[in-house]
Structures are given as structure tokens and as C-alpha cells.
Design an enzyme around this catalytic site. Structure first.
Site, PDB file in Angstrom:
ATOM      1  N   HIS A 144       0.863  -1.180   0.000  1.00  0.00           N
ATOM      2  CA  HIS A 144       0.000   0.000   0.000  1.00  0.00           C
ATOM      3  C   HIS A 144       0.903   1.234   0.000  1.00  0.00           C
ATOM      4  O   HIS A 144       1.762   1.374   0.882  1.00  0.00           O
ATOM      5  CB  HIS A 144      -0.851   0.049   1.269  1.00  0.00           C
ATOM      6  CG  HIS A 144      -2.060  -0.828   1.259  1.00  0.00           C
ATOM      7  ND1 HIS A 144      -1.995  -2.180   1.170  1.00  0.00           N
ATOM      8  CD2 HIS A 144      -3.386  -0.513   1.351  1.00  0.00           C
ATOM      9  CE1 HIS A 144      -3.231  -2.678   1.206  1.00  0.00           C
ATOM     10  NE2 HIS A 144      -4.103  -1.690   1.311  1.00  0.00           N
ATOM     11  N   GLU A 168      -1.576   6.426  -1.112  1.00  0.00           N
ATOM     12  CA  GLU A 168      -2.973   6.628  -0.712  1.00  0.00           C
ATOM     13  C   GLU A 168      -2.971   7.819   0.261  1.00  0.00           C
ATOM     14  O   GLU A 168      -3.463   8.887  -0.058  1.00  0.00           O
ATOM     15  CB  GLU A 168      -3.530   5.348  -0.052  1.00  0.00           C
ATOM     16  CG  GLU A 168      -4.994   5.466   0.384  1.00  0.00           C
ATOM     17  CD  GLU A 168      -5.439   4.289   1.275  1.00  0.00           C
ATOM     18  OE1 GLU A 168      -4.590   3.627   1.902  1.00  0.00           O
ATOM     19  OE2 GLU A 168      -6.671   4.071   1.382  1.00  0.00           O
TER      20      GLU A 168
HETATM   21  N1  ADE Z   1      -6.417  -1.691   5.629  1.00  0.00           N
HETATM   22  C1  ADE Z   1      -7.654  -1.886   5.181  1.00  0.00           C
HETATM   23  N2  ADE Z   1      -7.971  -0.983   4.240  1.00  0.00           N
HETATM   24  C2  ADE Z   1      -6.885  -0.194   4.090  1.00  0.00           C
HETATM   25  C3  ADE Z   1      -6.575   0.915   3.270  1.00  0.00           C
HETATM   26  N3  ADE Z   1      -7.455   1.428   2.399  1.00  0.00           N
HETATM   27  N4  ADE Z   1      -5.370   1.472   3.392  1.00  0.00           N
HETATM   28  C4  ADE Z   1      -4.476   0.981   4.259  1.00  0.00           C
HETATM   29  N5  ADE Z   1      -4.720  -0.054   5.053  1.00  0.00           N
HETATM   30  C5  ADE Z   1      -5.910  -0.642   4.966  1.00  0.00           C
HETATM   31 ZN    ZN Z   2      -6.179  -1.771   1.011  1.00  0.00          ZN
END
Ligand code: ADE
Ligand code: ZN
Length: 323
Positions: free
Chosen positions: A187, A190
Site C-alpha cells: 500500500h 494513498e
Molecule cells: N487496511 C484496510 N484498508 C486499508 C486501506 N485502504 N489502506 C491501508 N490499510 C488498509
Molecule cells: Zn487496502
């Protein structure tokens, strides 16, 4: 239309009624995490993480996870998903103890096998460490991943609060997972900007990025993603629900695609964001005028970037092509 999904958190996909039912059976009061209409209630991303962890706290046995897997896959199959990769966290499944994790995994796989037989949906797992739990716990998670890597656990990743620590803090865990034969995703981009995306690429050597949408804020980062063929697991409904973008029209998925970045679409935590894969495809058609050709291209990129073996891909390709 049939669909491929690469970015789905198993606990985050738990229907709220399912979690309420388990809480009631165990006499746990978690009513604070629900709104009056029964949906999950949270105010922002960081509160969302707390609500997510509270919902997960009532899932305490392998049997709970088997039921969860069955409930989640029924929803996914109903939205047209034929292949899905889900994030699994040994943090929540046995407290990162390898023997306990094996029992959870066994239960999850049995439930997935039943869903494959009955609902025609194939699932694979990506073990995921949680960034805000810190690098030491991530190492224990990576050991669980290395111990259970194979034809079903196919990847390793990192989720959680992107503002906690740096990708390089987790390099040891990603190196171990890579040596165990797992494919890698993280991730990034974001809640962090373009630098967070390049840091994840440089420090962790991932081939996919979860979200990655904020790369759009820097031309050089977009060009690098395109040049290196990095695949983004884009979750537009999640981004809009969490307030990253004002609405679907403001979401950068089309601009990323137009710049040559390989994009796919997923739901992330569907009931939290009031979405499904069917809704994501509908909204892409509405917001950007995408027709069958563009939507099929999302599936093709997702299948190509899926972490499962070639035999499974060939089978899913045939399923996609069948009327
Ligand atoms: N865990 C669950 N959804 C998430 C997200 N959108 N970003 C980071 N961690 C997460
Ligand atoms: Zn996620």
C-alpha cells in the site's frame, strides 16, 4: 460482466450483519462501531482503522474465519467476481504464531474450496503486515508467510497507516518473503504522496502498488510507473468514500491509464465504502464513459498481474471468455 479483483482485505469485506451476529453470540458489545442503519460508522481513515480492528476483534477462531471467508466470497461472487486475491493478516489470525496461523489458513482454504465448488469463485491469499504495528511484528508476519508460501499463499504485502515509519523499515520482511518465492505488493500513494510510492518501489522491490493514485501529483513518478510496468491496485470507491477525492469525476484513474500506467480496479473494504465490484464497474462507466472494451482491459491487466500460477490463470482466462 465477470471480474477479477486483486485488492480485498478479508476482515474489511466482512458484512456488518455478519460481524454483529458473531459479536452477539460471544456477548461482545461493539455497537459503537455501527451507525443507526446498521452500516459501519467512522469519521476518517484513522478512525476507520480503529473500527476495522474493533470489528476484527470478535473474530477469534479458525471457524470464525471460515465463516467469514464463506460470507465474503458469496458477496464477491454475487457481484460477478470469478477470481480474487485477499489480504490475510496473521496479526489477527493467531497473533503471528506460526502454528496458530496454519490452523486459520487451513480453515480459510477449506471455506475457499467450498466457495469455488458452489459459487465458481477462485481465491488466493496475500499475507499482509500492518505498517502501524511496526517492523518487529512485520518480521514475525513475514516468518508466517515464508512458512506457508506456496500455490495458495502467493504474495506478501503491507497495509495500515502509510504515515507510520518508512518502507525501508520493512525491507527485511520483504526480502524474506521474496526469498520464500512470494510476489510482492505494498500500500502506498494513498495517504502518502508520490515519494511514498517511489520509496516502496526502491526499498521493497514490489511489482504492484496498492492504490498508488497519488503518483498523479508528480509526472516523473507516473512516467516511472508506466516505464517499469508497475501495476496499480486502484480502489476508486474506497478513495472517494475516505475523502481522498471529492467525487468519481475527480479520481485520477483515467489520467493514470491515459499516461500508460497499468491500472486495475478493486473494492478494498467493500461494506465500509458501500461498494461492490459491480458498483465500481458501473461508476467507471458513468464517470468516464468506459465501455466493455475499457472494462475488459481492467480484467486483462488484473489477470496478467495476478500472483497465482500459470495453470490457474489459464483456467480463469477460459472462465472470463465463456459466455
Ligand atoms: N487496511 C484496510 N484498508 C486499508 C486501506 N485502504 N489502506 C491501508 N490499510 C488498509
Ligand atoms: Zn487496502
Amino acid at each position: 460482466m465477470k471480474k477479477i479483483e486483486l485488492h480485498l482485505h478479508l476482515e474489511g469485506a466482512a458484512p456488518p450483519a455478519f460481524v454483529r451476529g458473531i459479536a452477539k453470540q460471544k456477548h461482545e458489545d461493539i455497537s459503537r462501531i455501527f451507525a443507526a442503519d446498521g452500516s459501519y460508522a467512522y469519521s476518517d481513515f484513522w478512525h476507520f482503522l480503529k473500527v476495522y480492528e474493533a470489528a476484527t476483534s470478535v473474530l477469534t477462531t479458525p471457524e470464525d474465519y471460515a465463516r467469514l471467508t464463506r460470507a465474503v466470497l458469496a458477496e464477491s461472487a454475487a457481484a460477478g467476481v470469478v477470481y480474487s486475491e485477499t489480504f490475510l493478516s496473521p496479526d489477527f489470525c493467531g497473533g503471528r504464531d506460526v502454528a496458530a496461523w496454519r490452523e486459520y489458513l487451513h480453515a480459510i482454504r477449506e471455506a475457499a474450496d467450498a466457495a469455488e465448488r458452489e459459487d465458481g469463485i477462485t481465491l488466493r491469499g496475500i499475507i499482509t503486515c500492518i505498517r502501524h504495528f511496526g517492523p518487529e511484528k512485520a518480521k514475525e508476519t513475514a516468518l508466517c508467510a515464508a512458512e506457508t508460501a506456496g500455490d495458495w499463499i502467493v504474495g506478501f504485502g503491507i497495509a495500515g497507516d502509510e504515515r507510520a515509519g518508512k518502507p525501508r523499515d520493512f525491507a527485511w520482511s520483504f526480502d524474506l518473503a521474496r526469498e520464500a518465492g512470494l510476489r510482492l505488493t505494498a500500500h502506498a500513494g494513498e495517504w502518502g504522496g508520490p515519494d511514498s510510492v517511489t520509496d516502496a518501489l526502491d526499498a521493497l522491490g514490489v511489482e504492484r502498488i496498492g492504490h498508488g493514485v497519488r503518483a498523479i501529483e508528480d509526472r516523473a513518478t507516473v512516467d516511472r510507473l508506466a516505464r517499469e510496468g508497475i501495476v496499480l491496485e486502484v480502489c476508486p470507491g474506497s478513495n472517494v468514500a475516505l475523502g481522498l477525492y471529492r467525487d468519481w469525476a475527480a479520481h485520477p484513474i483515467k489520467r493514470l491509464r491515459d499516461a500508460g500506467v497499468r491500472v486495475t480496479v478493486s473494492t478494498d473494504d467493500p461494506p465500509f465504502f458501500h461498494t461492490t465490484m459491480a458498483h465500481e464497474f458501473d461508476m467507471l462507466a458513468r464517470a468516464f464513459g468506459w465501455e466493455d472494451e475499457e472494462l475488459q482491459a481492467l480484467n486483462a491487466t488484473a489477470l496478467d498481474a495476478a500472483f497465482c500460477d500459470g495453470e490457474t490463470k489459464d483456467r480463469i482466462r477460459k472462465t472470463l471468455e465463456a459466455p
